[in-house]
Every structure is written in C-alpha cells, then in structure tokens.
Design a protein around this motif. Structure first.
Motif, PDB file in Angstrom:
ATOM      1  N   HIS A   1       0.751  -1.389  -0.003  1.00  0.00           N
ATOM      2  CA  HIS A   1      -0.154  -0.156   0.083  1.00  0.00           C
ATOM      3  C   HIS A   1       0.852   1.347   0.062  1.00  0.00           C
ATOM      4  CE1 HIS A   1      -3.691   2.373   0.767  1.00  0.00           C
ATOM      5  NE2 HIS A   1      -2.948   2.945   1.777  1.00  0.00           N
ATOM      6  N   LEU A   2       1.974   1.437   0.894  1.00  0.00           N
ATOM      7  CA  LEU A   2       2.703   2.512   0.821  1.00  0.00           C
ATOM      8  C   LEU A   2       3.272   2.764  -0.402  1.00  0.00           C
ATOM      9  CD1 LEU A   2       4.756   1.828   4.097  1.00  0.00           C
ATOM     10  CD2 LEU A   2       3.437   3.822   3.799  1.00  0.00           C
ATOM     11  N   ALA A   3       3.747   1.728  -1.177  1.00  0.00           N
ATOM     12  CA  ALA A   3       4.560   1.765  -2.413  1.00  0.00           C
ATOM     13  C   ALA A   3       3.530   2.148  -3.457  1.00  0.00           C
ATOM     14  CB  ALA A   3       5.221   0.283  -3.006  1.00  0.00           C
ATOM     15  N   GLU A   4       2.268   1.587  -3.469  1.00  0.00           N
ATOM     16  CA  GLU A   4       1.220   2.037  -4.747  1.00  0.00           C
ATOM     17  C   GLU A   4       0.727   3.679  -4.198  1.00  0.00           C
ATOM     18  OE1 GLU A   4      -3.120   0.974  -6.066  1.00  0.00           O
ATOM     19  OE2 GLU A   4      -1.799  -0.730  -5.021  1.00  0.00           O
ATOM     20  N   THR A   5       0.657   3.941  -3.067  1.00  0.00           N
ATOM     21  CA  THR A   5      -0.019   5.217  -2.775  1.00  0.00           C
ATOM     22  C   THR A   5       1.191   6.015  -2.972  1.00  0.00           C
ATOM     23  OG1 THR A   5      -1.307   4.203  -0.899  1.00  0.00           O
ATOM     24  CG2 THR A   5      -0.981   6.495  -0.934  1.00  0.00           C
ATOM     25  N   LEU A   6       2.385   6.026  -2.700  1.00  0.00           N
ATOM     26  CA  LEU A   6       3.470   6.899  -3.021  1.00  0.00           C
ATOM     27  C   LEU A   6       4.038   6.765  -4.316  1.00  0.00           C
ATOM     28  CD1 LEU A   6       4.868   6.753   0.651  1.00  0.00           C
ATOM     29  CD2 LEU A   6       3.018   8.451  -0.212  1.00  0.00           C
ATOM     30  N   GLY A   7       3.674   5.921  -5.095  1.00  0.00           N
ATOM     31  CA  GLY A   7       4.612   5.769  -6.527  1.00  0.00           C
ATOM     32  C   GLY A   7       5.838   5.415  -6.243  1.00  0.00           C
ATOM     33  N   MET A   8       6.134   4.376  -5.499  1.00  0.00           N
ATOM     34  CA  MET A   8       7.294   4.147  -5.218  1.00  0.00           C
ATOM     35  C   MET A   8       7.539   2.535  -5.912  1.00  0.00           C
ATOM     36  SD  MET A   8       7.893   5.010  -1.165  1.00  0.00           S
ATOM     37  CE  MET A   8       8.667   6.601  -0.766  1.00  0.00           C
ATOM     38  N   ARG A   9       8.798   2.155  -5.714  1.00  0.00           N
ATOM     39  CA  ARG A   9       9.148   0.730  -6.322  1.00  0.00           C
ATOM     40  C   ARG A   9       9.190  -0.146  -5.268  1.00  0.00           C
ATOM     41  NH1 ARG A   9      13.545  -1.841  -5.835  1.00  0.00           N
ATOM     42  NH2 ARG A   9      14.755  -0.058  -5.384  1.00  0.00           N
ATOM     43  N   GLN A  10       8.599  -0.963  -4.938  1.00  0.00           N
ATOM     44  CA  GLN A  10       8.682  -1.725  -3.817  1.00  0.00           C
ATOM     45  C   GLN A  10      10.067  -2.710  -3.895  1.00  0.00           C
ATOM     46  OE1 GLN A  10       4.988  -3.716  -2.883  1.00  0.00           O
ATOM     47  NE2 GLN A  10       5.624  -4.734  -1.044  1.00  0.00           N
ATOM     48  N   SER A  11      10.630  -2.614  -2.817  1.00  0.00           N
ATOM     49  CA  SER A  11      11.954  -3.537  -2.796  1.00  0.00           C
ATOM     50  C   SER A  11      11.641  -4.955  -2.542  1.00  0.00           C
ATOM     51  CB  SER A  11      12.915  -3.281  -1.711  1.00  0.00           C
ATOM     52  OG  SER A  11      13.153  -1.756  -1.630  1.00  0.00           O
TER      53      SER A  11
END
Length: 150
Positions: free
Chosen positions: A14-24
């Motif tokens: 959820h953090l990665a999707e919401t903030l537009g990040m690449r999940q490690s």
C-alpha cells in the motif's frame, strides 16, 4: 503465512502504490536494496525511501535506532517511516501515518504552495492559447497535465 507477515506485506504494498514507489524485494532484506520501498532521487527532487511498520497494538514506538536505520538504508533518498494501525485482526485499517524529517515536510509544503500560486497562471495561459506563443502554451499544458496526475 503469519498474520504479522500478511499485515506487513499489505502495508508495504500500500505504501509503494500510494506513494508511487518501487517496492523492494524481500521487504528490503537484500543488501543491495534495503528498506521497503523507494523513489529514485534521479527522477524527482522529492525522492523518499520508506520503512513500513504495522501493528494490531494500541501503540507503536518509534526509536532512534529505528530512525537511524531508515536514514542509513535510504541511501540518498529522504527517509520516511510508514506507520499503520490495524483494527481487529487486521481486517480494517484504523490509521495510516508517515513520519519524516520536518524540513523535508516543510519543503514539500512550500512546493505545494508554489504550485497553488502557479496553477491559475498556467490555466490562464492555456485558455489564452490563440494569443500566446505556441511553445509557452504547450509548456503550460504539459505542466498542468503532470501536476494533475494525468
């Protein structure tokens, strides 16, 4: 899988999707890709790296060691802690919070305020397109589209 692992995985995604990040990979447990999710500082001035923490408990402690680890693992991006409180057996999220450096937040807030001031000017340029230099008009269109998430 355990409930804690499921909660953590859902929070990190959820953090990665919401903030537009690449999940490690592996929740950031790889030496070459630590921390849970990140932006790329080469792509944006406001690149963050986030370490997610979630709980069913009534409180969640943030320690200096936890923050220091996030700073170290951020590796050039701005460190952030994502904090999630779940209700009753992780069926419902009670609150999603983030903690970051005050100066990083102040810089983001100032950029948002600058955007608020610039947007009406850009919209006016877009509306006056026949009377404006085409290059300026196309630049205003591009900025407005990027700013609206389009």
């Amino acid at each position: 899988m355990s409930l804690n692992k499921d909660m953590g995985d859902a929070h990190e995604a959820h953090l990665a999707e919401t903030l537009g990040m690449r999940q490690s990979r592996g929740s950031g447990n790889q030496w070459r890709d630590p921390i849970d999710a990140r932006h790329n500082r080469l792509d944006t001035q406001y690149a963050f790296a986030v370490d997610g923490k979630s709980t069913l408990a009534k409180s969640l402690s943030i320690t200096r060691a936890m923050w220091d680890k996030a700073v170290e693992q951020a590796g050039g991006e701005r460190p952030m802690l994502g904090l999630r409180f779940y209700d009753d057996n992780a069926r419902k999220v009670h609150a999603d919070l983030v903690a970051c450096e005050l100066l990083d937040f102040a810089e983001l807030l100032e950029a948002a305020r600058q955007w608020e001031r610039a947007k009406p000017v850009l919209e006016a340029i877009r509306e006056a397109a026949p009377r404006c230099v085409p290059v300026i008009t196309s630049m205003a269109h591009a900025v407005l589209e990027a700013g609206s998430g389009a």
